[in-house]
Enzyme design. Sequence first.
Site, short mmCIF file in Angstrom:
data_model
loop_
_atom_site.label_atom_id
_atom_site.label_comp_id
_atom_site.label_asym_id
_atom_site.label_seq_id
_atom_site.Cartn_x
_atom_site.Cartn_y
_atom_site.Cartn_z
N GLU A 421 0.83 -1.19 0.00
CA GLU A 421 0.00 0.00 0.00
C GLU A 421 0.87 1.25 0.00
OE1 GLU A 421 -2.36 0.26 3.54
OE2 GLU A 421 -2.95 2.33 3.17
N ASP A 494 -1.16 -1.11 5.64
CA ASP A 494 -0.98 -0.50 6.96
C ASP A 494 -1.95 -1.10 7.98
OD1 ASP A 494 0.90 1.11 5.89
OD2 ASP A 494 -0.39 2.87 5.69
N ASP A 496 -4.06 0.16 9.81
CA ASP A 496 -5.09 1.12 10.20
C ASP A 496 -6.36 0.86 9.37
OD1 ASP A 496 -4.45 1.99 7.70
OD2 ASP A 496 -3.68 3.94 8.30
N ASP A 498 -7.74 2.45 6.83
CA ASP A 498 -7.54 2.49 5.38
C ASP A 498 -6.88 1.22 4.89
OD1 ASP A 498 -8.72 4.82 4.80
OD2 ASP A 498 -6.86 6.01 4.65
#
Length: 629
Positions: A421, A494, A496, A498
Site C-alpha cells: 500500500e 498498513d 489502520d 484504510d
Amino acid sequence: MPGEHDYTAKEIQVLSGLEGVRKRPAMYIGDTGKRGLHHLIYEIVDNSIDEALAGYCKNIIITLHKDGSATVTDDGRGIPTDIHASGKSAMEVVSSSLHAGGKFEKKAYRVSGGLHGVGLSVVNALSERLVLEVHRDGKIHTLGYEYGKVKAPVRVAGDSTHQGTVVTFKPDTKIFQETAFDYDYLRERMMEVAFLNKGLRIRLEDERNGKVEDFHYEGGIVQFVEYLNKARNKLHQPFHFSKKTDSTEVEVALQYTDSYNDMLYSFVNDIKTIEGGTHLAGFRAALTRVVNDQVKSLKLLKEDQKLTGDDAIEGLTAILSLKIAEPQFEGQTKTKLGNSEVKGIVDSMAYDALKTYFEEHPSEAKLILGKIINSMEAREAAQKAKDLIRRKNVFENSLLPGKLADCSEEDPAKSEIFFVEGDSAGGSSKQARDRQNQAILPLRGKILNVEKAPIHKVLGSEEIKNIVVSIGAGFKEDFDVTKVRYHKIVIMTDADVDGSHIRTLILTLFYRYFKEVIEKGYLYIAQPPLYRVQKGKNAQYCYSDAQLNEVLKAVGSDATIQRYKGLGEMNPEQLWETTMNPETRVLKQVTIEDALVADELFTVLMGDQVEPRRQFIEQYAASVRNLDI
Ligand code: 0RA
C-alpha cells in the site's frame, strides 16, 4: 425411505480397526489443523442429520465444554444396542470399526454422503476420550473409550423416558495442531444444515463464554436465500419449487438481485457440492433454455442475439438441494455429483417449474429478463474492452507493469510478490526485499471495489490491470492457475482502517476473479508489527495488544513504546526484519473455508446496504478472525 427397513446389528459390517486412523488421520479427515478438528464435530452431527433425513430426529444440540471436549446430542432413534454377529454390542461396532454402520448398506440406512458411516469410529480413534450415551427402549446405555480403546464397557446406566444419542469426545491434543473449537466456524455449517432441513432445530452452546444460539427455519431454503440476499437489492420475492420422483427429491429456491455476481449453491443430501455436478448442470441448462424461450416469445432480442448461461445467472442467488438414494461423489474434493441420470431429471423439473413461474408472473419476468439482457450487453461491452486490451497486448505476457519491481527467480514455487500500500512503503520495501525471489508491486490508494463494478470497469482499472499482469496467468475464462508467477502473493497494508479497507478490496478482487489462487493457498496477508518496545539497547516488536502487555510486564513499564500506524514509519531494515524476512516474519494464509462465509462477508461489508453491515460488524466486533479479513 424412512422406516421401511428395520435396522439391526446384523446389518452392520465389520471391516477393520482404528490404528490406521491414528497413523494417518489426514486420510480420514483431510488434515489435522483447524479444518480437521472441526470435521470431528461435523462427522457426529452428520449421523444425527441422517436420523433427521430418515424422519426421526428433530433436535440436535452441540455443546462446547470448557475442558476442550464437545457433546453432540440428538433425539434420533439412538445407536442400536443389540448384539452384533461378531458378539459385540452394535454400539461398540458402530463406534470402533471402520466401515461399520448401516450407511454402507444402502438399503437400511442413509441418504447422506460423508465417510460412509465411519464417522463415529474415526472421531473415536482421534479422541483422548469418547463417551456414548444411548437412550433407547426405555434404558440409558453407556460406553466409554480412551484413545479408541474401550475403557468403560457397555452397560445399562439407568432408565430413560426418551430416545436419542449423546456423544461426548475430547480431541487428542497429540494429533491436532489446533485444539480449541471455534464457535463461528461451527456456526456457519450448523446454520446451513438448519436451512437445508426445514423444521430441524440445532442449538449451539458454548460453555466457555455462555453463548447459545438456536438455528431453526420453518421456511427452509427459501429463508436460506433470503439470508444470503439480506444485504442485496432484490428484484422479486423468492421463487421456490420442490418435486420428486421415486429416487430423487429436488428443491430449489431462487431470487434475483441487482448484483453483478451470482451465488449458486448446490447440495446433495446436505453435502455442499462445491464442484457442482450433474444436478447443477441440469439446473443451469433449464434456466438458460427458459430465459431464451421467454425473450424470444416476448421479442426482446435481435435475431442474432442469444443469452448465455452466465448471463442468466448474473445477480442470481439460488439454493439447489437434492436428496438422492445413491449419490456418486467425484472430483478432487469429492464434492461433485456424478450421477448422470440426475441431469435430465433436474433439467426437466426445473424447466417446467421456471416456465410456469415466468408465465404466471409477468411483471417479475420483465424485471428478471431485463437484468439478464443487461448482463448480456455488459458481456458484449466487456468482450470489446478485452479485445482492445488484447490488441495492445497487455495481458499476453509481454510487458510487465512499470511499477513492478520483479524478482530474478523464475520458479514460481520460490517466488513471492508483495502488493504494498502506498508509494512510500513501496519504496522502502523495494530496498528491503530479497531481489532474488521477492517482487514488489506498489499500489496507489484504494483499488476499485469489484463487488460493485461491472466487468468492463474492472478491466479498465489501472491498479487491477497491474495486479493481473503481474500475476501473469490471465483473467476470467482465460485464467490459468498453473501460470501464476508467484506462489506467495502477499498483501501488505498498513495496520489502520484504510489499510484494512484496501486489504478487503484486494481480497474481494481475488475472491471474485482469482478464487483458485486462494484455493491453492497462494494468497497471504503480511503481519507488520503494531508496536516497537525499546528498553536500553534492546528493542522488541509486538504484533498484538496482548503481546505488548506481555512484553511490558516482562521488561517493565519504563520502556519506550512506538506505535506503528503505517509501513512507511519503518525503515527498510525494520521492514525486512519484522515483515518480509522469511526467517522471522509471520504470514497469514488466506483460505476460503467456506464460500458462503466469505461471500457473506464480502457482500455485507462491501455491498450497498448499510444496516446488515452495521449488524455484522456488531456481531463480530470481538472476533479477530472476521474483522481481520
Ligand atoms: C447406526 C444405525 C442407526 C443409527 C445410528 C447408527 C446412529 C448413529 C448416531 C451417531 C450420533 N447420533 C446417531 N444416531 C443414530 C439406525 C438405528 C435404527 O434403525 O433404529
